[in-house]
Write a protein that holds these residues in place. Sequence first.
Motif, short mmCIF file in Angstrom:
data_model
loop_
_atom_site.label_atom_id
_atom_site.label_comp_id
_atom_site.label_asym_id
_atom_site.label_seq_id
_atom_site.Cartn_x
_atom_site.Cartn_y
_atom_site.Cartn_z
N ILE A 160 -5.87 5.52 -3.93
CA ILE A 160 -6.29 6.62 -4.80
C ILE A 160 -7.22 7.57 -4.04
O ILE A 160 -7.05 8.79 -4.11
CB ILE A 160 -6.98 6.07 -6.07
N ALA A 161 -8.17 7.01 -3.33
CA ALA A 161 -9.11 7.83 -2.57
C ALA A 161 -8.37 8.70 -1.56
O ALA A 161 -8.67 9.89 -1.43
CB ALA A 161 -10.14 6.95 -1.87
N SER A 162 -7.42 8.12 -0.88
CA SER A 162 -6.64 8.87 0.11
C SER A 162 -5.81 9.96 -0.55
O SER A 162 -5.78 11.10 -0.09
CB SER A 162 -5.75 7.91 0.88
N ALA A 163 -5.14 9.63 -1.64
CA ALA A 163 -4.26 10.59 -2.31
C ALA A 163 -5.03 11.76 -2.91
O ALA A 163 -4.54 12.89 -2.90
CB ALA A 163 -3.45 9.88 -3.39
N PRO A 213 1.52 0.59 -8.91
CA PRO A 213 0.14 0.13 -8.69
C PRO A 213 -0.46 0.78 -7.45
O PRO A 213 0.25 1.04 -6.47
CB PRO A 213 0.30 -1.38 -8.49
N ALA A 214 -1.73 1.03 -7.51
CA ALA A 214 -2.42 1.64 -6.37
C ALA A 214 -3.80 1.01 -6.22
O ALA A 214 -4.46 0.73 -7.21
CB ALA A 214 -2.55 3.15 -6.57
N THR A 215 -4.21 0.81 -4.99
CA THR A 215 -5.55 0.30 -4.72
C THR A 215 -6.55 1.46 -4.78
O THR A 215 -6.16 2.64 -4.77
CB THR A 215 -5.62 -0.36 -3.34
N MET A 235 0.85 -1.19 0.00
CA MET A 235 0.00 0.00 0.00
C MET A 235 0.89 1.24 0.00
O MET A 235 1.85 1.34 0.73
CB MET A 235 -0.89 -0.03 1.23
N ASN A 236 0.54 2.19 -0.82
CA ASN A 236 1.30 3.43 -0.89
C ASN A 236 0.29 4.57 -1.02
O ASN A 236 -0.24 4.82 -2.08
CB ASN A 236 2.25 3.42 -2.09
#
Length: 65
Positions: free
Chosen positions: A49-52, A43-45, A1-2
């Motif tokens: 994306i929602a957090s960023a 890659p991003a979950t 997770m990033n």
Amino acid sequence: MNDAAPTPSMRKFIDYFGELGARWGLDGDACRVHAYLYLAAHPATENDIASALAFDAPKVSRALG
């Protein structure tokens, strides 16, 4: 997770891409999500994306749909 937040210059591009997409008749939020994924270069979950982008989960889901 990033879930690292975009830098100010990334944010400016992401927002511009969303505005530009809307002018072309595309969904602005979908364009913002795709711009983020392009700039993130990893890659991003949906949660990442929602957090960023400070989007809620349903908005991200619709943008990716």
